[in-house]
Design an enzyme around this catalytic site. Sequence first.
Site, PDB file in Angstrom:
ATOM      1  CD  GLU A   9      16.645  11.769  51.152  1.00  0.00           C
ATOM      2  OE1 GLU A   9      16.911  11.112  52.175  1.00  0.00           O
ATOM      3  OE2 GLU A   9      16.750  13.002  51.094  1.00  0.00           O
ATOM      4  CG  ASP A 119      19.324  14.327  52.230  1.00  0.00           C
ATOM      5  OD1 ASP A 119      19.445  13.533  53.178  1.00  0.00           O
ATOM      6  OD2 ASP A 119      19.870  14.156  51.129  1.00  0.00           O
ATOM      7  CG  ASP A 121      18.335  19.369  50.572  1.00  0.00           C
ATOM      8  OD1 ASP A 121      17.343  18.609  50.550  1.00  0.00           O
ATOM      9  OD2 ASP A 121      19.417  19.060  50.032  1.00  0.00           O
ATOM     10  CD  GLU A 123      16.099  18.751  44.438  1.00  0.00           C
ATOM     11  OE1 GLU A 123      15.512  17.708  44.109  1.00  0.00           O
ATOM     12  OE2 GLU A 123      15.985  19.820  43.801  1.00  0.00           O
ATOM     13  CE1 TYR A 366      21.973  16.478  52.887  1.00  0.00           C
ATOM     14  CE2 TYR A 366      21.467  18.822  53.021  1.00  0.00           C
ATOM     15  CZ  TYR A 366      21.394  17.610  52.353  1.00  0.00           C
ATOM     16  OH  TYR A 366      20.755  17.533  51.141  1.00  0.00           O
ATOM     17  NE  ARG A 368      23.360  18.180  47.509  1.00  0.00           N
ATOM     18  CZ  ARG A 368      23.377  16.851  47.625  1.00  0.00           C
ATOM     19  NH1 ARG A 368      22.935  16.285  48.761  1.00  0.00           N
ATOM     20  NH2 ARG A 368      23.809  16.080  46.651  1.00  0.00           N
ATOM     21  CG  HIS A 412      20.783  23.661  56.845  1.00  0.00           C
ATOM     22  ND1 HIS A 412      20.749  23.559  55.479  1.00  0.00           N
ATOM     23  CD2 HIS A 412      19.585  23.205  57.279  1.00  0.00           C
ATOM     24  CE1 HIS A 412      19.583  23.065  55.092  1.00  0.00           C
ATOM     25  NE2 HIS A 412      18.865  22.854  56.175  1.00  0.00           N
TER      26      HIS A 412
END
Length: 455
Positions: A9, A119, A121, A123, A366, A368, A412
């Site tokens: 990203e 990432d 997740d 998104e 990470y 989140r 995660h």
Amino acid sequence: MARSLVIVESPAKAKTINKYLGRSFTVKASIGHVMDLPKKTIGIRLPGEEEGGKKKKKSKAKKGGKKAKGQEKQAGKLISIDDEKIFEPTLQIIAGKGKVINDLRKAAHSADAVYLAGDPDREGEAISAHLALVLSKPARFIEQEPSVSRFKKKEARPEEPVKKEDETDSKKEVVAIDPKKIFRVTFNEITPKAIRAAFDKPRQVDSNLVDAQQARRVLDRIVGYKVSPILWDKVRRGLSAGRVQTVALRLIVEREMQIRAFVPQEYWTIHAMLDAGQPPLFEAKLFKHQGEDKIVASVSKAKWQVAGVAQKEKRRNPPPPFTTSKLQQAAYNRLRYTAKRTMSLAQKLYEGVELGDEGSVALITYMRTDSVHVSNDALIQVRELIPERFGSNYLPEKPNYYKSKKDAQEAHEAVRPTDAMRAPEDVRKYLDEDLFKLYQLIWQRFVASQMLPAI
């Protein structure tokens, strides 16, 4: 020899990953999302609206009754609630992203394989899915036209549109990328070991995660488009309603109504401050009692004595490593960082910061996550650090394991340093004050989580 293309990203993340992958890979950044819903229309198939996104219009009875019938015949077919594609979004390439996508298409065309390393997740999965679509089906999606916010001044000029010549050239060069050579890779930390493990086991895009992100985005758009106009009319122009804030506001209002409806009842507590002749004063409390005046009168001149003394050992267990919400709370309470500020700083620590001769290094996992899970490698490392740095009397016989909440994603990890041996003072000279304080907070919490309880 052709290289493999890796798409992430952000440029900062690309720089850190490129250092670990070597010459066989080219790493490029999409710079966030590449596709979204249209700017000028709701972009979602809603029940009761005409095909093509037009709202159902009620016809008024006038002299020309026959004309009204003619108009009804010309009206488009209304979307039914039972429609197979109900609530399906229409995606477009975000305005200004055409050049980025064309660059990625050119790089993908000459690559052996394309790895989407967004990432880990919802998104990140959605960005990866959208990249796969614009690479494998280039003719299917159009780019949005640059626009100016409806609340900006009329004098504000929109961004200059892309020249037609450039558009023609880009269309000639567009070649569909074979979907079979597009893969998805994820990692919770940007370290050589984690990246190697991810590229050893590439997978396909997870459609369930993509659907989860899409559902959230669709809800955002429906609430925003349907509720915001009511706010403009009833409250103030320029306000916006959101999927989360609208519900949260209702909870606050309902709670406030309960508070206002509460009928207070008078009650008293009795505290006796006793002096044994030597300091300090001793406070005694009477919790359950009736007839306050009588009790105060009877004990005010009485002789008091201590009936017994009980000593108890109080143990305070170490807290688990941070989840996203706990990190935001601690950063606000201790550093006065807003949630947005905390996540922005954590993003930089995750993607990588320059550490002198080492180059760009990712300092945390990470950020989140709702899990308190920690990898075995990280546990081994921090258990080596504790006796070396603090003493063996702080290290428990076995690692401390913590239980995540019921629906946590255990794939995660918790938010922790990528290298526990990299103490905050070791990197202080490379970080600005805010980055240093947040890294120190994360490092201290993780190390403390594997220590013995305080007594």
